[in-house]
Motif scaffolding. Structure first.
Motif, mmCIF file in Angstrom:
data_model
loop_
_atom_site.group_PDB
_atom_site.id
_atom_site.type_symbol
_atom_site.label_atom_id
_atom_site.label_comp_id
_atom_site.label_asym_id
_atom_site.label_seq_id
_atom_site.Cartn_x
_atom_site.Cartn_y
_atom_site.Cartn_z
ATOM 1 N N LEU A 763 109.383 6.059 30.726
ATOM 2 C CA LEU A 763 109.066 7.509 30.135
ATOM 3 C C LEU A 763 107.999 7.478 29.185
ATOM 4 O O LEU A 763 107.225 8.334 29.021
ATOM 5 C CB LEU A 763 110.340 8.040 29.685
ATOM 6 N N ASP A 764 108.265 6.414 28.120
ATOM 7 C CA ASP A 764 107.306 6.486 27.019
ATOM 8 C C ASP A 764 105.799 6.233 27.608
ATOM 9 O O ASP A 764 104.746 6.845 27.259
ATOM 10 C CB ASP A 764 107.598 5.372 26.095
ATOM 11 N N GLU A 765 105.699 5.403 28.758
ATOM 12 C CA GLU A 765 104.134 4.952 29.165
ATOM 13 C C GLU A 765 103.538 6.216 29.710
ATOM 14 O O GLU A 765 102.314 6.346 29.883
ATOM 15 C CB GLU A 765 104.521 3.815 30.241
ATOM 16 N N VAL A 766 104.340 7.234 30.328
ATOM 17 C CA VAL A 766 103.804 8.384 30.755
ATOM 18 C C VAL A 766 102.860 9.202 29.811
ATOM 19 O O VAL A 766 102.098 10.073 30.095
ATOM 20 C CB VAL A 766 104.796 9.191 31.671
ATOM 21 N N ALA A 767 103.385 9.157 28.902
ATOM 22 C CA ALA A 767 102.557 10.148 27.484
ATOM 23 C C ALA A 767 102.769 11.200 27.742
ATOM 24 O O ALA A 767 102.008 12.144 27.005
ATOM 25 C CB ALA A 767 101.147 9.552 27.430
ATOM 26 N N VAL A 768 103.965 11.865 28.138
ATOM 27 C CA VAL A 768 104.183 12.994 27.983
ATOM 28 C C VAL A 768 104.602 13.553 26.576
ATOM 29 O O VAL A 768 104.246 14.900 26.121
ATOM 30 C CB VAL A 768 105.242 13.665 29.077
#
Length: 1015
Positions: A763-768
């Motif tokens: 989730l962190d990697e998606v940068a939402v």
């Protein structure tokens, strides 16, 4: 001309059914002022059409109908008051004072006294034996319905959609909504009553009306007390597929039963006369009492019983399978009272003594609940004109004596039931209805001894053995010659095979079904009980959970290792070790977080009395060492000698056994240790945690675990607050126990918390979101700042997801699924983790508010949303491989046939493993420990990639026939990458992990190489 689908059309449909016409039709036909002149008038269900201008806001009555009714039916009594010039004010003032003091229900039943005049305000519906005068009087009642009632003396523009009146007295209000215009009853109708309706106005004051409905074409909700934002609404629905909601109605709206059935004149009058009740002491003020209006299934089961008895007579058996949370106590009291007024439909009915005589001479209620005894007495005081018709009986002699003295409802206990059966057999000229309340079903100790002696058994069972009430009842009935002068009605949530056969309705195919069903599934979905299986952990899985943390270097697990090391090394479950686990968990996850506003309690379920004593002593020692502010309590029957010392619950607790329930309710005592006692029949809403070290199966498992399911709205009790730690049983055992009684139960297995680490990373990697936003949001949220300050933080992240990042639909769906899964898994795992993870807690709260704003726009929107709403919490991998659909199996009607505990046959294939199985198993054990996939599902993931590699245009030339080992290897790696890229749409998560995780990539490559070399 188009169909009308708005609220006005729904109002008109209801009005048409009740009155035979509508306001619109009357106006169109020129009857604007005199609706009564229409030939259609009162041709529906006999209602009058009320006019909104006739409503008196101060007294909350329809003046036209009120005075018209009194003039037409009680002119002589009116004349007594008309001596005064202000006679109308006298009557209205007295009426208003009495309603404010006692409620409208009291006046509808008892009438109104004004000076020397008495006014009947409702003529009761006639019974089968009623004379002509009663029939005629009932027809003089003036039921009416008024639309768009301006009720407020403060705000003349505030209107209620519909109000039902009886003889001018308001009894029901209805707010209508229509989903086709974007509104529904559950949200908008309820919100209107809570926030937009002034309950200080006379019409909406407590006790002025009997019930307030929020309805739409799909469902109905009700409340009897409007209390602003704290108003509590209950569903008034039929149920569908054993769950909440309503079935499709081929002839109209799903909720048409409200106006077609419930609101008919005879039905509504019957509800007022025999169902609606004021709970509480008569000496209490009206505001301190509770007004109870029957839920739909309660109304239905009582009426269905009465109809069947009237048509088929005595000598029948009925099985009413009603879950905890169904309101069995009220259903039983309503059935008991109305059965004494049940008349045969015709003279040929079995047991009939003529149409003018009730079918049953007496109703016998078999129960061990003192509260039911009190409810019966209190309710019958309200319903019956004849007093003192309820009495106890504990022998056949007392049964005869009570009948001779005119007692109509006789209460006895399950232990004394055999004696009562003797009395029924002896009194062959009398007719009985026997209601067996099996809600609290088990007996132990002296109670079981008494029952056994009553049945003529010389050897009483060991007091440690569990004696099931269903077996006792059936044994008593089998050991006596049952005569046809009695009908038996068994109320239970968990019928056994034998109970179904004895009391159930035999079907054409030879099976037996309950006479009436209100399932656990429906009770949970309607919010009357909590799902005790939502957070269930076995000791093995608890160890696996902590073991998985141990393997993860980012966690400090010294505490967990210390506890579990002794267990693992000794290979036996010592009571001391388990007691430490229980107390540590209870303090850290119930006491410290102040679950249930600091009132949360636990039950420890042990194998037998000796084990209970050992547990109790161990827990007390641990609590003492910790200088704990609370104590434990032990409950068991009789005496028990352990190591030469004789113990009783009195000596261990230092107070009398009869005081256990009362003392355990105090804050001083928080842990209750039991063997058999209190496993059933113990209602303590503060229980939220259970520790089990006892074999539980079948009915006992369901009843024992259900000790936690009692809702407690005043304590804010939620399903997330429930936790069960089981040292003895497997999740499969418990699921097998629940399935027959709860058709949609999904028992989630243990969740590896490592999944949360993976989910958060991805989730962190998606940068939402930026992590500073997460921390800022949670900090502000727990400071209780204005919501306007929170919205911009969430909106930034939502905008990135929806627009800025340019995510593909598949990427959006992947993110939202993972976010939902993180929130749901953490919500459960947080209760059992032996450590705190601040970042998880922060992300949990942030995502809870972010998820509703994440928009997925693609042709599969509906399918994705359905997936998001039905994610199974067992494992993350289960959802990705679409195994969640197996939940549908639980929705089928369950039978009590044995269940296969190993349906996948994993062990059967163990000897047939080939190198492929070994390769796949090795890979999945390392990388997919949290995935609950079948062996075939695991095979497909890698085999499909290997097949794509083998089908690659360069596979033969660049790999098989390539003599250069180095170039051969590079070519294979390129083909594997191409194959995984080709499967990106269906295996997005695998693709991302392959691209980003070097170790994962090497493992994949190694596994595929071995596969292609094998084939």
């Amino acid at each position: 001309m188009q169909s009308q689908t708005n609220e006005q059309a729904l109002e008109a449909a209801i009005e048409k059914k009740l009155t035979g016409t509508t306001r619109e039709e009357q106006l169109a036909n020129g009857h604007a002022n005199t609706f009564e002149d229409s030939p259609q008038y009162r041709s529906g269900n006999g209602y009058w059409i009320g006019k909104s201008q006739d409503f008196d806001k101060e007294y909350a009555i329809d003046q036209t109908r009120f005075w018209h009714f009194l003039e037409n039916t009680q002119a002589e009594e009116l004349d007594k008051i008309k001596r005064s010039s202000d006679w109308k004010i006298k009557i209205l003032s007295r009426l208003d004072r009495m309603i404010q003091k006692y409620g409208v229900l009291h006046l509808l039943r008892k009438g109104l006294e004004v000076e020397d005049a008495h006014f009947t305000l409702l003529y009761v519906p006639p019974l089968a034996s009623s004379g002509k005068a009663i029939h005629e009087n009932f027809e003089k009642n003036e039921f009416s319905v008024t639309r768009q009632v301006a009720y407020s003396m403060v705000n003349p523009r505030e209107e209620l959609d519909m109000v039902i009146f009886i003889n001018g007295l308001a009894v029901i209000t209805i707010e209508l909504k229509n989903p086709w215009t974007g509104q529904n009853a559950r949200v908008h109708g309820v919100n209107q009553y809570k926030k937009q309706r002034d309950n200080s106005q006379p019409l909406l004051q407590f006790g002025r009306c009997l019930v307030h409905f929020a309805a739409d074409p799909d469902e109905i909700l009700m409340t009897t007390k409007l209390n602003g934002k704290d108003t509590f609404f209950l569903p008034f629905n039929k149920g569908v597929n054993h769950g909440a909601g309503n079935p499709i109605n081929p002839f109209g709206h799903k909720t048409a039963y409200l106006w077609d059935e419930v609101l008919t004149r005879h039905s509504l009058a019957n509800i007022i006369q025999h169902f609606v009740t004021l709970d509480g002491k008569a000496s209490d003020s009206l505001s301190k009492r509770n007004l109870i209006f029957p839920r739909y299934h309660q109304l239905e089961v009582v009426r269905k019983i009465l109809k069947d008895a009237s048509e088929n007579g005595t000598g029948k058996t009925y099985l009413i399978q009603h879950s905890a949370g169904s309101g069995k106590s009220n259903s039983i009291t309503w059935a008991a009272y109305q059965l004494i007024e049940c008349y045969p439909a015709n003279e040929t009915v079995r047991g009939s003594k003529g149409l003018s005589q009730p079918l049953f001479d007496s109703v016998i209620v078999v129960t061990d609940r003192t509260i039911l005894d009190k409810q019966l007495r209190d309710n019958i005081k309200e319903f019956s004109q004849v007093k003192n018709i309820v009495a106890p009986a504990f022998s056949s002699q007392e049964l005869r004596s009570n009948l001779e003295s005119g007692k109509k409802i006789i209460i006895t206990t399950i232990q004394k039931f055999p004696f009562i059966i003797n009395g029924i057999s002896d009194l062959s000229d009398k007719r009985f209805a026997v209601i067996i309340d099996e809600a609290h079903s088990s007996q132990s100790g002296s109670a079981a001894d008494n029952m056994n002696r009553a049945m003529g058994k010389k050897d009483a069972e060991d007091s440690e053995e569990e004696i099931d009430a269903q077996d006792l009842i059936l044994e008593a009935m089998r050991s006596r010659k049952m005569r046809g002068n009695a009908s038996y009605l068994a109320f239970t949530a968990t019928p056994k095979n034998t109970t179904l056969e004895k009391f159930g309705v035999q079907q054409s195919d030879g099976t037996f079904k309950p006479f009436h069903l209100y399932s656990m599934k429906q009770a949970i979905q309607e919010g009357f009980i909590l799902d005790v299986l939502a957070n269930y952990t076995t000791f093995k899985s608890f160890y696996e959970l902590e073991k998985s943390i141990e393997d993860n270097p980012i966690f400090d697990t010294k505490k967990a290792q210390k506890k579990l090391k002794a267990y693992v090394e000794r290979h036996n479950q010592t009571i001391q070790i388990k007691a430490e686990v229980m107390v540590e968990h209870f303090i850290n996850h119930v006491v410290v977080p102040k679950k249930l506003k600091g009132k949360g309690k636990a039950m420890v379920v042990t194998q037998d009395i000796q084990a209970a004593i050992s547990y109790f002593q161990a827990i007390q020692r641990i609590l003492k060492d910790k200088n704990s502010s609370f104590k434990a309590v032990i409950a068991f029957s009789g005496k028990k000698t352990v190591n030469g010392i004789e113990y009783t619950e009195d000596s261990l607790n230092t107070f009398a056994g009869k005081d256990i329930k009362e003392n355990f309710d105090k804050d001083e005592y928080k842990i209750l240790v039991v063997a058999n006692k209190f496993l059933t029949g113990f209602d303590q809403p503060k229980l939220c945690t259970m520790y089990i070290d006892k074999k539980l199966q079948g009915v006992l498992a369901v009843q024992a675990l259900s000790r936690l399911n009692r809702s407690a709205n005043s304590l804010g009790k939620r399903v997330e607050d429930l936790f069960i730690l089981d040292f003895f049983n497997t999740t499969e055992d418990i699921k097998a126990a629940f399935d027959p009684f709860y058709t949609s139960t999904t028992l989630n297995g243990a969740t590896d918390v490592g999944v949360l680490t993976e989910l958060k990373t991805e989730l962190d990697e998606v940068a939402v979101y930026e992590w500073e936003e997460v921390t800022d949001f949670t900090e502000q949220y727990f400071k209780n700042v204005d919501a306007q300050l929170l919205s911009p933080i969430i909106d930034k992240a939502a905008e990135r997801f929806n627009e800025t990042l340019g995510l593909e639909p598949e990427e959006k769906a992947d993110f939202k699924i993972k976010a939902k899964q993180f929130v749901k898994i953490y919500g459960q795992v947080a209760a059992i983790m032996p450590f705190e993870k601040l970042t998880w807690e922060q992300l949990y709260w942030f995502l809870k508010f972010l998820i509703p704003k994440l928009i997925i726009k693609n042709p599969q929107d509906d399918e994705v949303d359905e997936l998001l709403n039905n994610i199974d919490l067992s494992t993350y991998g289960l959802q990705r491989t679409k195994l969640g659909h197996t939940i549908d199996l639980d929705d089928a009607e369950s039978t009590l046939s044995p269940q296969n505990s190993n349906p996948r046959g994993v062990h059967e294939k163990e000897k047939e493993e080939d190198p492929l199985d070994l390769i796949i198993r090795s890979f999945n054990e390392k990388w997919f420990q949290g995935w609950d996939a079948t062996p075939e599902d695991q095979r497909i993931k890698l085999v499909s990639i290997a097949r794509l590699v083998q089908e690659h245009v360069n596979f033969k030339s660049h790999f098989i026939d390539n003599p250069d080992i180095q170039n051969r290897e590079l070519a294979l790696m390129k083909m594997i990458s191409d194959a995984i890229s080709q499967q990106r749409k269906t295996e997005l998560e695998m693709y991302k992990r392959y691209s980003q995780d070097e170790s994962f990539r090497k493992a994949i490559q190694d596994s595929i190489r071995r596969l292609v070399e094998l084939r």
